[in-house]
Scaffold this active site. Structure first.
Site, PDB file in Angstrom:
ATOM      1  CE  LYS A 170       3.520   6.928   6.090  1.00  0.00           C
ATOM      2  NZ  LYS A 170       3.369   7.935   5.001  1.00  0.00           N
ATOM      3  CB  THR A 182      -2.173  13.659   4.951  1.00  0.00           C
ATOM      4  OG1 THR A 182      -2.482  12.585   4.055  1.00  0.00           O
ATOM      5  CG2 THR A 182      -0.704  13.642   5.300  1.00  0.00           C
ATOM      6  CE  LYS A 233      -4.009   2.054   0.274  1.00  0.00           C
ATOM      7  NZ  LYS A 233      -3.560   2.872  -0.891  1.00  0.00           N
ATOM      8  CB  SER A 252      -5.846   4.841   1.766  1.00  0.00           C
ATOM      9  OG  SER A 252      -5.521   5.933   0.942  1.00  0.00           O
ATOM     10  CE  LYS A 290       5.069   7.447  -1.474  1.00  0.00           C
ATOM     11  NZ  LYS A 290       4.400   7.722  -0.189  1.00  0.00           N
TER      12      LYS A 290
HETATM   13  N1  GLU Z   1       0.995   8.951  -0.041  1.00  0.00           N
HETATM   14  C1  GLU Z   1       0.428   8.871   1.264  1.00  0.00           C
HETATM   15  C2  GLU Z   1       1.494   8.482   2.266  1.00  0.00           C
HETATM   16  O1  GLU Z   1       2.668   8.722   2.063  1.00  0.00           O
HETATM   17  C3  GLU Z   1      -0.816   8.009   1.320  1.00  0.00           C
HETATM   18  C4  GLU Z   1      -0.637   6.582   0.930  1.00  0.00           C
HETATM   19  C5  GLU Z   1      -1.933   5.780   0.808  1.00  0.00           C
HETATM   20  O2  GLU Z   1      -2.996   6.324   1.040  1.00  0.00           O
HETATM   21  O3  GLU Z   1      -1.815   4.595   0.470  1.00  0.00           O
HETATM   22  O4  GLU Z   1       1.211   8.002   3.325  1.00  0.00           O
END
Ligand code: GLU
Length: 418
Positions: free
Chosen positions: A94, A190, A70, A350, A106
């Site tokens: 995370k 966020t 994810k 998400s 990512k």
């Molecule tokens: N890009 C965001 C992060 O760095 C969200 C990632 C997501 O929602 O999967 O956490």
């Protein structure tokens, strides 16, 4: 600012730091430091003038022991293989610290999106979606927005995937528009977790958030929402910056008006008559109660950290402090709420979006925000328990202790396979 800190090396050093407090075999720690696989691809995209341009793109699947990979996809000229690997590792820890059933991934494309038309960006995004198709899926790998991507790009990727697969599978990607299966509260998530975590830290340190002064570096989606929400909680936003520079007003300014000005002119600079203009570095070193770095990695290196005067830092960006900066700040008693917790609201909502997509049953904004608050507060409590248990100076190390244990347990319980 340092250009030289390699984010992947920063990630590995953060893992080593925490490993000392964990009873995990060295060979398993080694696994926790490397991505399982990385796609590197060259996308050929036709531009509006008929010429063909090549774009390099990556997707790193770091760890899938706790669930599908994810993490977001960013569009930026600075994207590199090592940056994407680091970001996918940070996603792994995370999702683990907030305890949602995902691994970490990512992606990124090396591109300055401001230099291309909307139709060029659509062709680029769909080209990447074609490359991603065999890798992604609601039970495999679920991309999302990141720097310079948002609902528009997510809708295109979902549409490309569903068209090619001849199915409807909105949970293949998150961060979509509501009409395409997005969730209420996802855009704000966020910034929301960044301020919830800050509120918990102030409470833990027994200081008042009401009237506290705040500086925000970066005025994109995470930074500006954090500024708006912390202002609503009674704090005073005195300084902010974006890529064009910074503004300072000791009496505070209206974060929403500053955002409106940025929408109209491209920058927050100059939105209010007589406001002092300052540099990005001034914002990072300002004597405030709370600093929110909300731009890119390596905003504060060891040298700049010597000048940081904030008491609490809540990291809305991923990787804004280098390991050297961490070392300086822990000696100065600055409470740093690490990125993997502070900005985890994005991936947490998400997760809620993915749950709603799979159930085809949608939640109210209130329910989303309440569930988010619960998970961030639980994660903060786990962080504090671990700080106290091991008498740690650096909250980041505590966050990694909690998160790495969860990932290692899943790996061991699965019989170390593969
Ligand atoms: N890009 C965001 C992060 O760095 C969200 C990632 C997501 O929602 O999967 O956490």
């Amino acid at each position: 600012m340092t250009e030289s800190a390699n984010p992947f090396e920063s990630l590995q050093s953060q893992i080593d730091e925490a490993a000392a407090y964990l009873d995990i075999d060295d060979d398993v720690i080694e696994r926790l430091k490397h991505p399982e696989r990385v796609l590197e691809t060259n996308l050929s995209v036709e531009l509006d003038d008929g010429s063909l341009e090549r774009f390099k793109a990556f997707r790193s699947q770091f760890n899938g022991d706790r669930g599908p990979y994810k993490g977001g996809i960013r569009y930026h000229p600075q994207v590199s293989r090592d940056e994407v690997k680091a970001l996918s590792g940070w996603m792994t820890y995370k999702t683990a610290i907030v305890d949602i059933p995902f691994g970490g991934g990512k992606g990124g494309i090396v591109v300055d999106p401001t230099a291309y038309s909307e139709s060029e960006l659509e062709r680029l995004t769909r080209a990447f979606a074609v490359e991603l198709r065999p890798l992604v899926g609601e039970d495999r790998d679920i991309p999302a927005p990141d720097v310079n991507t948002g609902q528009r790009e997510m809708n295109w990727i979902k549409d490309t995937y569903e068209t090619l697969e001849n199915t409807t599978e909105p949970g293949v990607i998150t961060g979509k528009n509501l009409a395409s299966g997005g969730s209420e509260g996802r855009v704000e998530a966020t910034g929301r977790s960044t301020v919830i975590a800050a509120r918990e830290a102030f409470d833990y340190l027994d200081t008042d958030l009401e009237g506290a002064t705040v500086a925000v570096q970066g005025y994109g989606n995470a930074g500006w929402i954090a500024a708006k929400l912390i202002d609503e909680m009674g704090a005073t936003v005195v300084a902010a910056s974006d890529s064009s520079g910074g503004i300072y007003n000791p009496d505070g300014f209206d974060p929403v008006a500053a955002k409106d000005h940025k929408n109209e002119t491209g920058s927050i600079v100059g939105y209010e008559e007589g406001q002092e203009e300052i540099t990005n570095e001034d914002v990072l070193t300002m004597d405030v109660d709370l600093l929110i770095p909300a731009a890119l990695e390596n905003a504060i290196d060891g040298d700049l950290a010597e000048d940081v005067s904030a008491d609490v830092i809540s990291e809305a960006a991923n990787g804004p402090l280098t390991p050297e900066a961490d070392r300086v700040l822990e000696g100065e008693d600055v409470f740093v709420i690490p990125d993997i917790l502070a900005n985890a609201g994005g991936v947490t909502v998400s997760y809620f979006e993915w749950v709603q997509n799979r159930q085809r049953f949608y939640w109210s904004e209130q329910k989303v925000n309440d569930e988010l608050e619960g998970l961030i507060v639980d994660a903060f409590d786990a962080l504090v328990d671990t700080i106290e248990e091991h008498d740690l100076d650096n909250p980041r190390t505590a966050a990694y202790v909690v998160a790495m244990q969860r990932v290692a347990d899943a790996f061991e319980e699965g019989g170390r396979f593969p």
